[in-house]
Design a protein around this motif. Structure first.
Motif, PDB file in Angstrom:
ATOM      1  N   PHE A  65      -5.418   7.518   7.888  1.00 40.82           N
ATOM      2  CA  PHE A  65      -6.488   6.671   7.342  1.00 40.82           C
ATOM      3  C   PHE A  65      -6.341   5.199   7.690  1.00 40.82           C
ATOM      4  N   LYS A  66      -5.154   4.761   8.052  1.00 36.41           N
ATOM      5  CA  LYS A  66      -4.852   3.383   8.413  1.00 36.41           C
ATOM      6  C   LYS A  66      -4.943   2.427   7.230  1.00 36.41           C
ATOM      7  N   ASN A  67      -6.046   2.463   6.490  1.00 37.22           N
ATOM      8  CA  ASN A  67      -6.300   1.505   5.412  1.00 37.22           C
ATOM      9  C   ASN A  67      -6.213   2.206   4.059  1.00 37.22           C
ATOM     10  N   VAL A  68      -5.049   2.109   3.427  1.00 36.55           N
ATOM     11  CA  VAL A  68      -4.812   2.839   2.184  1.00 36.55           C
ATOM     12  C   VAL A  68      -4.185   1.909   1.146  1.00 36.55           C
ATOM     13  N   PRO A  69      -4.367   2.195  -0.148  1.00 40.22           N
ATOM     14  CA  PRO A  69      -3.658   1.425  -1.182  1.00 40.22           C
ATOM     15  C   PRO A  69      -2.154   1.655  -1.082  1.00 40.22           C
ATOM     16  N   LEU A  70      -1.403   0.614  -1.356  1.00 43.29           N
ATOM     17  CA  LEU A  70       0.051   0.722  -1.381  1.00 43.29           C
ATOM     18  C   LEU A  70       0.483   0.678  -2.844  1.00 43.29           C
ATOM     19  N   ILE A  71       0.799   1.849  -3.376  1.00 43.83           N
ATOM     20  CA  ILE A  71       1.077   2.004  -4.806  1.00 43.83           C
ATOM     21  C   ILE A  71       2.546   2.357  -4.977  1.00 43.83           C
ATOM     22  N   LEU A  72       3.280   1.479  -5.611  1.00 42.00           N
ATOM     23  CA  LEU A  72       4.729   1.643  -5.740  1.00 42.00           C
ATOM     24  C   LEU A  72       5.171   1.793  -7.177  1.00 42.00           C
ATOM     25  N   LYS A  73       4.230   2.030  -8.072  1.00 42.44           N
ATOM     26  CA  LYS A  73       4.564   2.289  -9.469  1.00 42.44           C
ATOM     27  C   LYS A  73       3.510   3.214 -10.044  1.00 42.44           C
ATOM     28  N   SER A  74       3.839   3.907 -11.132  1.00 45.61           N
ATOM     29  CA  SER A  74       2.889   4.828 -11.736  1.00 45.61           C
ATOM     30  C   SER A  74       1.723   4.049 -12.342  1.00 45.61           C
ATOM     31  N   LEU A  75       0.568   4.682 -12.365  1.00 42.47           N
ATOM     32  CA  LEU A  75      -0.657   4.036 -12.823  1.00 42.47           C
ATOM     33  C   LEU A  75      -1.200   4.745 -14.054  1.00 42.47           C
ATOM     34  N   ASP A  76      -2.095   4.065 -14.764  1.00 43.69           N
ATOM     35  CA  ASP A  76      -2.840   4.714 -15.832  1.00 43.69           C
ATOM     36  C   ASP A  76      -4.322   4.457 -15.607  1.00 43.69           C
TER      37      ASP A  76
END
Length: 500
Positions: free
Chosen positions: A165-176
């Protein structure tokens, strides 16, 4: 109201996925219900179960957001010049059909499965890494190893995401649910930088080898180095790639060796062989039936690629006729010793054995042999279609030899590249060929055919617009997939990829 699709993804990103426990070897998995992160991680056993859960999306064989059949090999082979989509008709598993003929849209294609499965993996790794330091009774050695596995897995999932996809969110912690919809896309450079960080950290905490009988499929130091070398290759960091891959290819601590017989690489009776660096485990012993939908850890792709309505039982079981091999690949392999281990000519076989089959959509008469539904591998419990034991070796030694050769030719040691290319060819009895980039590219196609690497290779070499023109590939668009439509709706921060 948020769409059902985004809610599902949000829940997956929050870590409320199915938890799994060990059965037989480390990664023969069986779902055991659900868990909430807030009341889990109470002891070392639960920490290990969470590690297993972080591996689980690697072998997700069904599902995705729209509950349709999912297999990375099916979509990637369909997209390449190795195979067509095939199946029963032009609408059978439409996700594979539209990537086969490059008519993908944000609403239709395999991107839903790729996005959901990999982000589920990212989240499970994030949750694991957050909670491991707080687990009571976890030894220092366990903490080090489990953390390294989580780092490897997060890097692995993000490597797939950034390539696709090349353009993705960079998520390094759990979310709510208060912040899951507000995640912006990162730059590809930032994602690659994080992948490097995770893999470098993982290398120091992983064992050199693991016992195949009890931990086969679990990540090793060699697998982390091989993946990092591959990441460097995609970033065109040639010297770094060459050095990292050379370590994988020559380090005696890892024990990697090319198998003398090419066909032995793919046999379910020869799992975790000396050529295997990172292997995705599939179980044939869990007696799955159609009531187990979304739980399969067997290799359903094996069933998908068999000939339709085959009338054996001589050698092959039947299948669904997907991913027929293109005549281009079959012709390229003819005369090569790897041909018979890669491709089977079902037209010739049925004539010789007085059997028959029903031609699939886009039938060429040629079928994939490496993962074929061979009668000798058939299990006797559960539904046959759903219990094939064939593993998928995602990274193997011949692959890392050829990746190193490519890196060496891009400004390194040309004589080393020649040695590596010669070794791959000599294993199958072929003479030396000059170590040029194009010869290495050609060797990768023949050595790794139908193993899911070809489309990525063509894209990164810049050859996809020419080689895949016959399928409708559009330069500047189809090098990446569209972002799933519903990920761009309802107030999310995610923007659609260009051209879609």
């Amino acid at each position: 109201m948020k769409s059902k699709h985004i809610i599902y993804t949000g829940l997956a990103l929050m870590g409320m996925g199915a938890m799994v426990s060990c059965k037989k070897s480390f990664l023969e998995l069986q779902p055991k219900g659900q868990f909430l992160e807030s009341n889990y991680y109470a002891n070392a056993d639960e920490a290990l179960a969470a590690v297993v859960a972080a591996y689980d999306p690697l072998v997700t064989e069904t599902g995705g957001i729209d509950n349709t059949y999912s297999s990375p090999l099916g979509a990637l082979n369909s997209a390449s010049d190795d195979c067509f989509a095939g199946g029963g008709s032009s609408s059978d598993v439409i996700q594979w059909q539209v990537i086969n003929n490059y008519t993908l849209t944000p609403a239709q294609g395999p991107q839903n499965q790729f996005w959901a499965i990999n982000f589920q993996g990212v989240n499970r790794a994030d949750v694991l890494l957050e909670n491991l330091p707080k687990v009571p009774g976890l030894s220092a050695a366990q903490l080090t190893r489990y953390t390294a596995e989580g780092q490897f897995l997060r890097a692995h999932y993000y490597f797939d995401l950034v390539r696709l996809f090349k353009n993705v969110p960079l998520i390094l912690k759990s979310l709510d649910l208060t912040n899951v919809y507000q995640q912006p896309q990162a730059t590809p450079e930032a994602v690659y930088a994080q992948i490097e960080i995770d893999l470098k950290a993982a290398i120091t905490g992983l064992p050199a080898t693991v016992p195949a009988a009890t931990e086969g499929g679990r990540v090793t130091q060699g697998a982390a180095k091989a993946l990092l070398g591959k990441v460097y290759l995609y970033e065109k960091k040639w010297a770094d790639a060459a050095a990292m891959l050379k370590d994988v290819n020559t380090n005696p601590a890892y024990g990697y060796q090319l198998l003398p017989k090419y066909g032995d690489i793919f046999s379910p009776k020869n799992k975790f062989n000396s050529e295997s660096i990172f292997e995705l485990v599939h179980s044939g012993s869990q007696s799955y039936t159609w009531s187990n939908w979304d739980q399969f850890k067997s290799n359903i792709y094996t069933q998908m690629i068999g000939p339709r309505s085959y009338t054996g039982p001589i050698y092959y079981s039947g299948g669904y006729g997907f991913n027929p091999v293109t005549t281009q690949l079959a012709n390229a392999l003819k005369g090569d010793p790897r041909y018979g281990y890669t491709v089977v000519n079902i037209d010739s076989l049925t004539k010789a054995t007085n059997t028959s089959y029903s031609p699939s959509y886009q039938n060429t008469g040629y079928f994939i042999q490496k993962y074929a539904p061979v009668m000798a591998n058939k299990v006797t419990t559960g539904t046959t279609d759903l219990n094939w034991p064939n593993d998928y070796i995602e990274i193997r030694l011949a692959d890392t030899y050829l990746m190193e050769a490519e890196a060496q030719l891009n400004g390194g040691d040309a004589s080393r590249a020649q040695t590596l290319l010669d070794a791959v060819r000599a294993r199958v009895g072929l003479p030396s060929k000059p170590a040029t980039l194009q010869n290495v590219y050609d060797e990768r196609r023949l050595e790794l055919a139908t193993e899911g690497h070809r489309w990525f290779d063509l894209v990164r070499w810049g050859q996809a617009p020419t080689v895949l023109a016959f399928k409708g590939f559009k330069a500047g668009v189809n090098e990446i997939l569209p972002i799933p439509l519903n990920e761009t709706l309802n107030g999310t921060q995610i923007k659609q990829n260009p051209g879609y």
